[in-house]
Enzyme design. Structure first.
Site, short mmCIF file in Angstrom:
data_model
loop_
_atom_site.label_atom_id
_atom_site.label_comp_id
_atom_site.label_asym_id
_atom_site.label_seq_id
_atom_site.Cartn_x
_atom_site.Cartn_y
_atom_site.Cartn_z
N ASN A 70 -13.17 -2.81 2.25
CA ASN A 70 -14.21 -1.66 2.60
C ASN A 70 -15.27 -1.66 1.20
O ASN A 70 -14.79 -2.04 0.16
CB ASN A 70 -13.33 -0.39 2.26
CG ASN A 70 -12.56 -0.30 3.69
OD1 ASN A 70 -13.01 -0.62 4.81
ND2 ASN A 70 -11.36 0.48 3.54
N HIS A 91 -7.34 -5.63 2.08
CA HIS A 91 -5.96 -5.01 2.74
C HIS A 91 -5.69 -6.07 3.95
O HIS A 91 -6.46 -6.62 4.34
CB HIS A 91 -6.64 -3.79 3.83
CG HIS A 91 -7.00 -2.63 2.98
ND1 HIS A 91 -6.37 -1.49 2.84
CD2 HIS A 91 -8.19 -2.33 2.43
CE1 HIS A 91 -6.86 -0.56 2.31
NE2 HIS A 91 -8.07 -0.97 1.84
N GLY A 115 -15.59 4.04 3.57
CA GLY A 115 -14.23 4.70 3.25
C GLY A 115 -13.50 3.76 2.01
O GLY A 115 -12.24 3.97 1.72
N ASP A 117 0.88 -1.35 -0.31
CA ASP A 117 0.00 0.22 0.09
C ASP A 117 0.93 1.18 -0.01
O ASP A 117 1.78 1.27 0.84
CB ASP A 117 -0.75 0.07 1.29
CG ASP A 117 -2.09 1.08 1.13
OD1 ASP A 117 -3.25 0.49 0.93
OD2 ASP A 117 -1.84 2.25 1.03
N ILE A 118 0.46 2.15 -0.82
CA ILE A 118 1.46 3.39 -0.81
C ILE A 118 1.41 4.22 0.29
O ILE A 118 2.15 5.03 0.65
CB ILE A 118 0.90 4.14 -2.21
CG1 ILE A 118 1.93 5.13 -2.63
CG2 ILE A 118 -0.33 5.08 -1.88
CD1 ILE A 118 1.49 5.66 -3.91
N HIS A 125 -10.33 -4.91 -3.75
CA HIS A 125 -8.90 -5.11 -2.77
C HIS A 125 -9.20 -5.73 -1.47
O HIS A 125 -9.95 -5.02 -0.64
CB HIS A 125 -8.11 -3.76 -2.88
CG HIS A 125 -8.77 -2.44 -2.63
ND1 HIS A 125 -9.68 -1.97 -3.24
CD2 HIS A 125 -8.63 -2.10 -1.19
CE1 HIS A 125 -10.04 -0.77 -2.52
NE2 HIS A 125 -9.43 -0.99 -1.58
#
Ligand code: 5GP
Ligand code: ZN
Length: 112
Positions: A86, A101, A92, A30-31, A99
């Site tokens: 999400n 997380h 959010g 994750d960026i 995706h």
């Protein structure tokens, strides 16, 4: 999807730090990490949200969890990580390409 940033990450049009890739799944860091270990696992197929998953994608979406768990183990957080999907802007969700997380590396990572 030409305007989807995760589709562009899949094609390489947007660079990312890839961890794992095969014909139908991609995992990358994750960026903007919210935990010491925070990566995303996505299907290469463009599915906008969890509620858009259909029966034909059951195996594909289950694979996200298996690959995510393997990467968590490889990064030493198998004894404590959170798995977050999400769904929708109210929850959010910012990127409308499914995706998963994986967040780990700190104690009791709940709430964020
Ligand atoms: P969401 O809030 O939609 O569940 O999560 C989207 C995640 O994607 C966020 O954690 C955000 O930091 C990450 N993200 C957004 N754009 C990029 C990008 O261009 N590269 C990477 N590696 N992660 C991104
Ligand atoms: Zn997409």
């Amino acid at each position: 999807m030409t305007d989807c940033i995760f589709c562009k990450i899949i094609t390489g049009e947007i660079p990312s730090k890839k961890i794992y890739e095969d014909d139908d799944v991609l995992a990358f860091w994750d960026i903007s990490p919210q935990a010491p270990v925070h990566f995303l696992v996505i299907p290469k197929k463009h599915i906008p949200r969890p509620v858009d998953i259909t029966e034909v994608e059951e195996q594909l979406t289950g694979k996200l969890l298996r690959i995510g768990g393997q990467i968590a183990q490889e990064n030493g957080v198998e004894d404590g990580f959170r798995v977050v999907f999400n769904n929708g802007a109210k929850a959010g969700q910012v990127v409308f390409h499914l995706h998963m997380h994986i967040l780990g590396g700190k104690d009791r990572p709940w709430p964020m």
